[in-house]
Design an enzyme around this catalytic site. Structure first.
Site: not given
Length: 221
Positions: A111, A113, A128, A136, A143, A146, A183, A206
Site C-alpha cells: 500500500h 500510506h 492508507h 478499503h 483507497h 490500495d 505488510h 508493517r
C-alpha cells in the site's frame, strides 16, 4: 520580558523572501520564545509529514516535465529490503516496479500510506492514502493507496509490476513524500466481512516501509 528575535541577514535567499520557512513571521523574524513550535513546523512537510518537503519541486516539475520519476527504498526491517521505482507520463497511469527480498513466501499487502513520517518507524506512516474517503478495496477502487498484493516466491522474492490508474506523481494528488508499506499478511481487498477489512484489508503487521522521493534524473530530461 520581550522575547529575543533572530533576524535573517540581508542578501540571503531567506531575507529576499525566496525561501519560506514555517514559523517565521513578518520580516523573517524567528521568535525564540516559541522555538519548540518553530522547530516542529520545520521538521516535516505539512502535506505528507515527510522529513523533507518536495511540494514546490513537484509543482515545478508538474508544470515543466512530461515524465516524472520517483523511488522508494524500503527500510526499518533487518530482513525485508527493496527498491521501488514509480514512473508517470502526463495523463497516464503510474507504473510501479521493483524487487523486494526477505519476505515469507506467499501474498503480502502492498500500500501507499498517507504520510512519509518515519519518526516512529512504519507505525507513524498513518493509514492508507485515501483522499476520496472510500472504504478499503483493491487497486481499481477503494483507497487510492490500495495496490493489492505482491507475491513472494519460495526464496522470499517478490517482483513488483503494477499499473496504478489512480496513483499520481504529478499535481495536487501527488504521492511524492508519502510512504510505501509492505505488510506481513495477504490483503483481503475489503472482502473479509469485518470492519478491519474495510480499513486495512487485514493485511497485518508493517514489515518494511519507505518514503517516496523524487529522483534526480527528473531534472535531466
Amino acid at each position: 520580558m520581550r522575547a529575543k528575535e533572530f533576524i535573517i541577514m540581508p542578501g540571503t535567499a531567506d531575507a529576499m523572501g525566496l525561501v519560506h520557512k514555517p514559523g517565521f513571521g513578518p520580516n523573517n523574524r524567528f521568535d525564540f520564545k516559541n522555538k519548540g513550535n518553530n522547530r516542529a513546523n520545520e521538521a516535516s512537510c505539512p502535506r505528507t509529514k515527510a522529513k523533507e518537503c518536495s511540494c514546490s519541486q513537484v509543482k515545478s516539475l508538474t508544470e515543466s516535465q512530461d515524465t516524472m520519476i520517483a523511488q522508494c527504498e524500503l527500510m526499518h526491517s533487518e530482513k525485508v529490503k527493496g527498491t521501488i521505482l514509480l514512473m508517470q507520463k502526463t495523463n497516464t497511469p503510474t507504473l510501479i516496479k521493483g524487487t523486494i527480498t526477505g519476505l515469507e513466501p506467499g501474498e503480502h499487502g502492498f500500500h501507499i500510506h498517507e504520510y512519509g513520517d518515519m519518526s516512529d518507524g512504519c507505525a507513524s506512516m498513518g493509514g492508507h492514502y485515501n483522499p476520496d474517503g472510500e472504504d478499503h478495496a483493491g487497486i481499481d477502487n477503494g483507497h487510492v493507496g490500495d495496490l493489492g498484493n505482491i507475491t513472494a516466491d519460495e526464496k522470499g522474492v517478490a517482483v513488483v509490476n503494477i499499473k496504478a490508474d489512480r496513483v499520481d506523481l504529478m499535481g495536487d494528488r501527488s504521492v511524492v513524500g508519502r510512504g510505501i508499506v509492505v505488510h506481513a499478511d495477504k490483503d483481503d481487498l475489503g472482502q473479509g466481512g469485518d470492519k478491519e477489512s474495510l480499513k486495512t484489508g487485514n493485511a497485518g503487521d508493517r514489515l518494511a516501509c519507505g518514503v517516496i522521493v523524487l529522483r534526480g534524473d527528473n531534472e535531466d530530461k
